[in-house]
Scaffold this active site. Structure first.
Site, PDB file in Angstrom:
ATOM      1  N   SER A 153     -58.409  38.334   9.266  1.00 48.35           N
ATOM      2  CA  SER A 153     -57.807  39.430  10.019  1.00 48.35           C
ATOM      3  C   SER A 153     -56.623  39.974   9.238  1.00 48.35           C
ATOM      4  O   SER A 153     -55.950  39.231   8.506  1.00 48.35           O
ATOM      5  CB  SER A 153     -57.333  38.939  11.388  1.00 48.35           C
ATOM      6  OG  SER A 153     -56.563  39.942  12.037  1.00 48.35           O
ATOM      7  N   TYR A 166     -52.246  33.465  15.927  1.00 44.77           N
ATOM      8  CA  TYR A 166     -53.385  34.112  15.278  1.00 44.77           C
ATOM      9  C   TYR A 166     -53.020  34.557  13.872  1.00 44.77           C
ATOM     10  O   TYR A 166     -53.807  34.402  12.938  1.00 44.77           O
ATOM     11  CB  TYR A 166     -53.828  35.305  16.128  1.00 44.77           C
ATOM     12  CG  TYR A 166     -55.160  35.892  15.747  1.00 44.77           C
ATOM     13  CD1 TYR A 166     -56.320  35.130  15.826  1.00 44.77           C
ATOM     14  CD2 TYR A 166     -55.265  37.218  15.323  1.00 44.77           C
ATOM     15  CE1 TYR A 166     -57.549  35.666  15.490  1.00 44.77           C
ATOM     16  CE2 TYR A 166     -56.488  37.770  14.995  1.00 44.77           C
ATOM     17  CZ  TYR A 166     -57.628  36.992  15.076  1.00 44.77           C
ATOM     18  OH  TYR A 166     -58.848  37.524  14.749  1.00 44.77           O
TER      19      TYR A 166
END
Length: 263
Positions: A153, A166
């Site tokens: 990501s 995250y």
């Protein structure tokens, strides 16, 4: 080679691909595109019913499919999934770790995390990648043209306010991708990652309730849209798996319509 050629020529015929978190969303899109290109598909899903539904859709593409119920947080489950793959299809050539903890998409400040919250996300996203790699290595080495694709990501590049776990995890995935590419290259295994942006069912539902936020967010995409789980993200993964991409390894590729363009 575009995806029409990949599909028409069945460029992945004879290959076996195992995809984690393939019971829906991006994982399902990846499974369907690999199937369309001729690969045999193994779906690993924590909920058996969702894995079986993906398997049904894969078979509708004319490909063979096996659904295995398993949890990537358990190394034993991943070993069992690889064992089932070899028993059914005789090889493992492509390994895609897509499974992500459900809390990863929910904003949360660092001071609001406790150890259990943090560890739960790490267990699925990062330790899960570790378990996949450990369980799959020998079969991928035997393949001679093993391909590993990890889901990363942009949060692991630019950081993410209100999502520190995250961001940290995806930074770790980036490092793991590069480390494994160096370690496994001599065995003929390529290791790459993609950082996708796709209009998932969850994001579509959110935007349906918040159209102003949808329009302002999509305005950030140079291509003017969020990606499709299958046509955009699945195709990108499939293209990295064909024989002609065997000289690409250690890369983290943005598949996000130009949303993030910094190095």
């Amino acid at each position: 080679m575009n995806m029409n050629e990949l599909t028409r020529n069945k460029s992945l015929a004879g290959k076996t691909a195992l995809i984690t978190g393939a019971g829906g969303g991006i994982g399902r899109g990846i499974a369907l595109e690999l199937a369309a290109a001729g690969a045999r598909i193994v779906i690993v899903a924590r909920r058996g019913a969702t894995g079986e539904e993906t398997a049904r859709l894969v078979r509708a593409e004319g490909a063979e499919a096996l659904s295995v119920e398993g949890d990537v947080t358990r190394l034993e489950d991943m070993h069992n999934a690889v064992k089932a793959t070899l028993e059914r299809f005789g090889s493992l050539d492509i390994l895609v770790h897509n499974a992500t903890h459900g809390a990863s998409g929910h904003p949360k400040q660092l001071q609001d995390f406790d150890d259990a919250d943090w560890d739960a996300q790490v267990a699925v996203d990062l330790a899960g990648a570790h378990h996949c790699a450990l369980a799959g290595y020998e079969a991928l080495r035997t393949s001679g043209q093993g391909r590993v694709i990890l889901l990363c990501s942009t949060f692991g590049l630019h950081g993410a306010a209100l999502n520190p776990a995250y961001a940290a995890i995806k930074g770790g995935i980036r490092g793991l991708t590069k480390a494994l590419a160096r370690e496994w290259g001599p065995q003929g295994i390529t290791v790459n990652a993609i950082s996708p942006s796709a209009l998932t069912a969850a994001s579509a539902a959110f935007f349906e309730l918040n159209p102003v936020l949808r329009d302002s967010y999509i305005a950030n995409f140079p291509l003017g849209r969020m990606g499709d789980e299958r046509q955009d993200i699945g195709q990108a993964v499939a293209s990295l798996c064909v024989p002609g991409m065997g000289y690409v390894t250690g890369q983290v590729i943005q598949v996000d319509g130009g949303l993030y363009t910094a190095v």
